[in-house]
Scaffold this active site. Structure first.
Site, mmCIF file in Angstrom:
data_model
loop_
_atom_site.group_PDB
_atom_site.id
_atom_site.type_symbol
_atom_site.label_atom_id
_atom_site.label_comp_id
_atom_site.label_asym_id
_atom_site.label_seq_id
_atom_site.Cartn_x
_atom_site.Cartn_y
_atom_site.Cartn_z
ATOM 1 N N CYS A 397 0.834 -1.206 0.000
ATOM 2 C CA CYS A 397 0.000 0.000 0.000
ATOM 3 C C CYS A 397 0.873 1.261 0.000
ATOM 4 O O CYS A 397 1.700 1.458 0.898
ATOM 5 C CB CYS A 397 -0.915 -0.014 1.229
ATOM 6 S SG CYS A 397 -1.790 1.537 1.503
ATOM 7 N N CYS A 400 0.577 3.314 3.193
ATOM 8 C CA CYS A 400 1.335 2.730 4.308
ATOM 9 C C CYS A 400 2.817 3.059 4.153
ATOM 10 O O CYS A 400 3.493 3.424 5.125
ATOM 11 C CB CYS A 400 1.140 1.213 4.339
ATOM 12 S SG CYS A 400 -0.573 0.679 4.607
#
Length: 477
Positions: A397, A400
């Site tokens: 991600c 993230c």
């Protein structure tokens, strides 16, 4: 559709019937910013402007041709009329022949006024400003300052604040224009509300409601245009708008000619900061939505918009019950980058082609890696020895990855403080569990497990810097 128009207010000098084309042209250029290139002759298409008269009784402006232009054309000799007609045509170049990536780079340092002038000059009556009823009223002010005719449309979802409807009326009167309102399909709205209720978006996300009330009406509006102008800024939503270009081929919608590449999207204020927009509005004495004085910055539908607190990002007032990645309603869905590079297995580590692994993130000796059993135990405890802050993440991600440095710094700061810092990889086989038991909406999700409470508290903000995270922890421990 009704058109929103602006005309130069400069007085028209006396002109004889034998006026030369050059003198007529000088009249046309009065009362506004010096154009980028008002006249360009195209043999393939004579004009992008279709002069029409208002069909609506009581229209405030009856022609898309500015007053000075109309008067000059009316008093010109018949032998000059055809040349006057060429002058009023705004035909710079067929948009399909333009390299818009290159043009965006060329305009990167251009002023919003210059960009607006370029857009209106190139597309004439085939372009319109999308107006949401917020600070994007600046676009209308810029369009007026160019001295060119312009159109404005807006999406009336049926769920706007009363203040926004009153603001629409104020703007129409201030600029002497008519806004072209687009409405959702009544049958689609009826079906949605009857089947799921008035506030289903609080439970299953805003996308379905926005699709019915905003995206489809926008699609209809854009199908009659070759270009549109938006108020997107790079600083509005760091997660989705940080790379908004000045101009682009619209990646999500189609225009008048149909098919991919048939619509051009202009973002004149992409590089302008929010405070500079407000300085401009105050300087030019532009009317603004009264909701702004009540703490609203980004304004949408009433159920999905709320004021923000000092220090919060403006988009935090929109769909606040959802996480960062979802903070687009679909009108600018081209901003959302598709992450097709990865499909995770149970460990969440493999590329789509299975050829390479993605390294884990949030690696630190001051941070505890929790497996499924560990997070379940933490969840069951009602009296913990110390509070925990845990990030639910997926290594692939991009959001993230973007917060990795700040979360690792947070772990270092919290050493010896009595607060444990952990991570739990919640994609792949763990995703359903995380969604059901750990409030996972999208990655990353940050949870605080208080010392004397079993239920974790979800971090509500998009701001994931150390100071913001520390403020969250200090407020709860």
């Amino acid at each position: 559709m009704a058109m929103a128009l602006a005309s130069p207010s400069t007085a028209i000098p006396a002109t004889r019937s034998n006026a030369s084309p050059s003198s007529i042209k000088s009249v046309l250029m009065m009362g506004g910013v010096q154009p980028v290139d008002r006249v360009s002759y195209s043999r393939r298409r004579r004009s992008v402007v279709r002069p029409v008269r208002a069909a609506v009784e009581g229209r405030r402006n009856e022609s898309i041709v500015p007053a000075a232009v109309a008067a000059a054309a009316a008093i010109a000799a018949p032998s000059v009329a055809s040349e006057v007609e060429e002058v009023v045509k705004v035909n710079v170049q067929e948009h399909e022949d333009v390299d818009y990536d290159k043009l965006a780079k060329e305009l990167e340092n251009a002023s919003p006024l210059g960009i607006m002038d370029r857009a209106l000059a190139q597309f004439g009556n085939d372009i319109a400003i999308a107006f949401s009823g917020a600070e994007d009223v600046a676009l209308i002010e810029y369009a007026k300052l160019t001295g060119r005719p312009f159109r404005v449309f807006s999406l009336d979802t049926g769920r706007l604040n009363p203040e926004t409807y009153r603001f629409f009326d104020t703007v129409e009167k201030h600029y002497n224009i008519h806004i072209e309102y687009m409405f959702p399909d009544a049958v689609e709205v009826q079906t949605l509300v009857r089947s799921k209720g008035l506030f289903s978006f609080y439970e299953d996300g805003h996308q379905e409601c926005c699709r019915v009330r905003k995206v489809r009406p926008l699609r209809r509006a854009l199908s009659g245009l070759r270009a549109w102008i938006t108020g997107q800024r790079k600083d509005q939503s760091p997660g989705t708008r940080s790379e908004v270009p000045i101009v682009q081929v619209d990646p999500a919608f189609e225009g008048l000619d149909g098919g991919a590449g048939s619509l051009v999207k202009w973002n004149p204020v992409a590089n302008v900061k929010g405070n500079d927009i407000w300085n401009f509005l105050r300087t030019m004495d532009v009317p603004v939505n009264t909701l702004h004085s009540q703490g609203y910055i980004s304004i949408g539908c009433e159920p999905c918009t709320r004021p923000v607190l000092p220090g919060q990002h403006e988009r935090e007032g929109r769909w606040w019950w959802e996480d960062a990645k979802a903070k687009e309603c679909g009108l600018h869905k081209g901003n959302l980058k598709q992450d097709n590079s990865v499909q995770v297995n149970g460990n969440g580590r493999l590329h789509a082609n299975g050829s390479a692994t993605i390294p884990d993130i949030f690696q630190s000796e001051n941070l505890v890696t929790l497996n499924r059993v560990g997070i379940e135990n933490l969840l069951r405890l009602e009296n913990r020895r110390e509070p925990w802050i845990v990030v639910l993440y997926a290594p692939w991600c991009q959001f993230c990855q973007a917060m990795e440095a700040s979360f690792l710094e947070l772990a270092d700061v919290l050493v010896g403080s009595g607060v444990k810092v952990g991570k739990f990889q919640a994609d792949g086989d763990q995703k359903a569990f995380a969604q059901k038991e750990l409030q996972l909406g999208s990655f990353p999700t940050i949870l605080f497990f208080p010392k004397h409470s079993s239920r974790p508290v979800k971090y509500p903000s998009e701001k994931r810097d150390v100071d913001s995270l520390m403020a969250f922890i200090n407020a709860l421990r």
